[in-house]
Design an enzyme around this catalytic site. Structure first.
Site, mmCIF file in Angstrom:
data_model
loop_
_atom_site.group_PDB
_atom_site.id
_atom_site.type_symbol
_atom_site.label_atom_id
_atom_site.label_comp_id
_atom_site.label_asym_id
_atom_site.label_seq_id
_atom_site.Cartn_x
_atom_site.Cartn_y
_atom_site.Cartn_z
ATOM 1 N N GLY A 17 0.826 -1.214 0.000
ATOM 2 C CA GLY A 17 0.000 0.000 0.000
ATOM 3 C C GLY A 17 0.854 1.254 0.000
ATOM 4 C CB SER A 41 -0.116 3.975 -4.156
ATOM 5 O OG SER A 41 -1.320 3.519 -3.568
ATOM 6 N NE ARG A 42 -5.194 5.152 -2.931
ATOM 7 C CZ ARG A 42 -6.049 4.601 -2.082
ATOM 8 N NH1 ARG A 42 -6.468 5.276 -1.041
ATOM 9 N NH2 ARG A 42 -6.494 3.373 -2.278
ATOM 10 C CB SER A 80 -6.889 -0.318 13.285
ATOM 11 O OG SER A 80 -7.960 0.535 13.623
ATOM 12 C CE1 TYR A 94 -9.233 -1.802 8.787
ATOM 13 C CE2 TYR A 94 -9.941 -0.949 10.919
ATOM 14 C CZ TYR A 94 -9.066 -0.929 9.856
ATOM 15 O OH TYR A 94 -8.014 -0.030 9.846
ATOM 16 C CB ALA A 109 -8.893 -8.365 9.780
ATOM 17 C CE LYS A 110 -5.917 -2.776 9.849
ATOM 18 N NZ LYS A 110 -4.656 -2.693 9.087
HETATM 19 N N1 LIG Z 1 -6.625 6.260 8.325
HETATM 20 C C1 LIG Z 1 -6.821 5.939 9.594
HETATM 21 O O1 LIG Z 1 -7.430 6.693 10.383
HETATM 22 C C2 LIG Z 1 -6.265 4.632 10.137
HETATM 23 C C3 LIG Z 1 -6.401 4.396 11.516
HETATM 24 C C4 LIG Z 1 -5.896 3.206 12.028
HETATM 25 C C5 LIG Z 1 -5.236 2.308 11.207
HETATM 26 N N2 LIG Z 1 -5.127 2.570 9.876
HETATM 27 C C6 LIG Z 1 -4.393 1.590 9.066
HETATM 28 O O2 LIG Z 1 -3.265 2.250 8.505
HETATM 29 C C7 LIG Z 1 -2.931 1.639 7.245
HETATM 30 C C8 LIG Z 1 -2.825 2.714 6.179
HETATM 31 O O3 LIG Z 1 -4.089 3.369 6.102
HETATM 32 P P1 LIG Z 1 -4.328 4.653 5.186
HETATM 33 O O4 LIG Z 1 -5.362 5.456 5.881
HETATM 34 O O5 LIG Z 1 -3.031 5.257 4.804
HETATM 35 O O6 LIG Z 1 -5.036 3.942 3.935
HETATM 36 P P2 LIG Z 1 -5.344 4.491 2.456
HETATM 37 O O7 LIG Z 1 -5.040 5.943 2.356
HETATM 38 O O8 LIG Z 1 -6.690 3.992 2.113
HETATM 39 O O9 LIG Z 1 -4.261 3.695 1.592
HETATM 40 C C9 LIG Z 1 -4.309 2.293 1.560
HETATM 41 C C10 LIG Z 1 -3.180 1.779 0.687
HETATM 42 O O10 LIG Z 1 -3.284 0.349 0.629
HETATM 43 C C11 LIG Z 1 -3.504 -0.059 -0.730
HETATM 44 N N3 LIG Z 1 -4.395 -1.224 -0.689
HETATM 45 C C12 LIG Z 1 -5.654 -1.298 -0.185
HETATM 46 N N4 LIG Z 1 -6.150 -2.531 -0.335
HETATM 47 C C13 LIG Z 1 -5.184 -3.254 -0.954
HETATM 48 C C14 LIG Z 1 -5.092 -4.588 -1.406
HETATM 49 N N5 LIG Z 1 -6.119 -5.453 -1.275
HETATM 50 N N6 LIG Z 1 -3.967 -5.009 -1.996
HETATM 51 C C15 LIG Z 1 -2.918 -4.170 -2.173
HETATM 52 N N7 LIG Z 1 -2.942 -2.877 -1.765
HETATM 53 C C16 LIG Z 1 -4.051 -2.429 -1.181
HETATM 54 C C17 LIG Z 1 -4.095 1.179 -1.414
HETATM 55 O O11 LIG Z 1 -3.883 1.233 -2.815
HETATM 56 P P3 LIG Z 1 -4.960 0.601 -3.846
HETATM 57 O O12 LIG Z 1 -6.326 1.044 -3.409
HETATM 58 O O13 LIG Z 1 -4.552 1.118 -5.198
HETATM 59 O O14 LIG Z 1 -4.774 -0.874 -3.742
HETATM 60 C C18 LIG Z 1 -3.285 2.282 -0.728
HETATM 61 O O15 LIG Z 1 -1.995 2.361 -1.294
HETATM 62 C C19 LIG Z 1 -4.019 0.602 6.987
HETATM 63 O O16 LIG Z 1 -3.581 -0.678 7.381
HETATM 64 C C20 LIG Z 1 -5.162 1.044 7.895
HETATM 65 O O17 LIG Z 1 -6.003 -0.038 8.233
HETATM 66 C C21 LIG Z 1 -5.619 3.710 9.322
#
Ligand SMILES: NC(=O)c1ccc[n+]([C@@H]2O[C@H](COP(=O)([O-])OP(=O)(O)OC[C@H]3O[C@@H](n4cnc5c(N)ncnc54)[C@H](OP(=O)(O)O)[C@@H]3O)[C@@H](O)[C@H]2O)c1
Length: 249
Positions: free
Chosen positions: A16, A18-19, A144, A157, A160-161
């Site tokens: 992941g 990319s974003r 998470s 979710y 899984a986490k």
């Molecule tokens: N944002 C929050 O508040 C938060 C809080 C607690 C934990 N987290 C955790 O932190 C991590 C990063 O979150 P984020 O907010 O930065 O997420 P995000 O902005 O949605 O980015 C998710 C990244 O994972 C890739 N991805 C998603 N599903 C995938 C798959 N099946 N196979 C391969 N790549 C995949 C996406 O690219 P594509 O869509 O192109 O595949 C993207 O690069 C995650 O594990 C999330 O659960 C986030």
């Protein structure tokens, strides 16, 4: 992020990348001299620009974590290309809209478990085999706050986490003797594409319940990743580091 004390430029695998958090981790790692192999399901402008800017140090492929063969092949190809893997950042995750379990389709359940648990386990296995050859490496699983506290509409979710956290602890026992550390990081809510659908009302509720009175800055989560990925945490393994402004305390 501080580079590990090994010869040559260290190599990080970032899922992941990319974003959001993964993108920031890739930027930091490259800026500090790492070589980075990253994947996501789709490319974006960041991926294209980074490939053009760092053709020898950054490698990206389209991979869906739900595709176990492609995930394993990616890890093998990254090791072949760069010769080693020093860090695995299991960052990719999938949350989606809140959905009550009573109305959640089996296919959706499987999708969430594949992206947030099975996929990271398969990727870890493939990378750990490469790390074991050099008897050195760091695995960092991004969990998470949902793994620690109950949240309505996020049961699968959360399962899984929480599974990922348990995986980290047991794997730390298996891989410690091979010089590989395994830790979990538990971020609180931060702004990213994953959380764009969260209403202002919900954000305000999170702020109210957070002792530090605000949401996380993405850089604060990345700082914790930097620490756990670096030799400064060389005696820390099997642990879960919560970075949430205190919302779960
Ligand atoms: N944002 C929050 O508040 C938060 C809080 C607690 C934990 N987290 C955790 O932190 C991590 C990063 O979150 P984020 O907010 O930065 O997420 P995000 O902005 O949605 O980015 C998710 C990244 O994972 C890739 N991805 C998603 N599903 C995938 C798959 N099946 N196979 C391969 N790549 C995949 C996406 O690219 P594509 O869509 O192109 O595949 C993207 O690069 C995650 O594990 C999330 O659960 C986030």
């Amino acid at each position: 992020m501080t580079r590990p004390e090994t010869s040559g430029d260290p190599v990080a695998v970032v899922s992941g990348g990319s974003r959001g958090l993964g993108r920031l981790a890739v930027e930091r790692l490259l800026g500090e001299g790492w070589r980075v192999a990253a994947f996501s399901r789709s490319a974006n402008a960041f991926v294209q620009d980074t490939l053009a800017g760092h053709p020898d140090r950054f490698w990206w492929q389209p991979v869906d974590l739900a595709d176990h063969d492609r995930t394993r092949a990616f890890a093998a190809a990254a090791a072949e290309r760069f010769g080693r893997i020093d860090l695995l950042l299991n960052n990719a995750g999938l949350l989606g809209r809140p959905e009550l379990l009573l109305t959640t389709a089996v296919s959706r359940t499987e999708e969430l478990i594949a992206a947030n648990l099975t996929g990271p386990i398969i990727l870890t296995q493939a990378c750990a085999k490469v790390m074991a050859r050099r008897k050195s490496g760091t695995i960092l699983n991004v969990s998470s706050v949902n793994a620690v506290r109950g949240y309505r509409g996020a049961a699968v979710y959360a399962a899984a986490k929480a599974g990922l956290d348990g995986f980290s602890r047991s794997l730390a026992r298996e891989l410690g003797p091979l010089g590989i550390r395994v830790n979990s990081i538990v971020p609180g809510f931060f702004e990213s594409d994953m959380t764009t659908d969260v209403t202002e009302e919900s954000r305000e509720r999170i702020r109210r319940r957070t002792p530090l009175g605000r949401l996380a800055d993405l850089a604060e989560i990345a700082d914790a990743i930097s620490f756990l990925a670096s030799p400064r945490s060389s005696f820390i393994t099997g642990q879960t580091l919560i970075v949430d402004g205190g919302i779960t305390c």
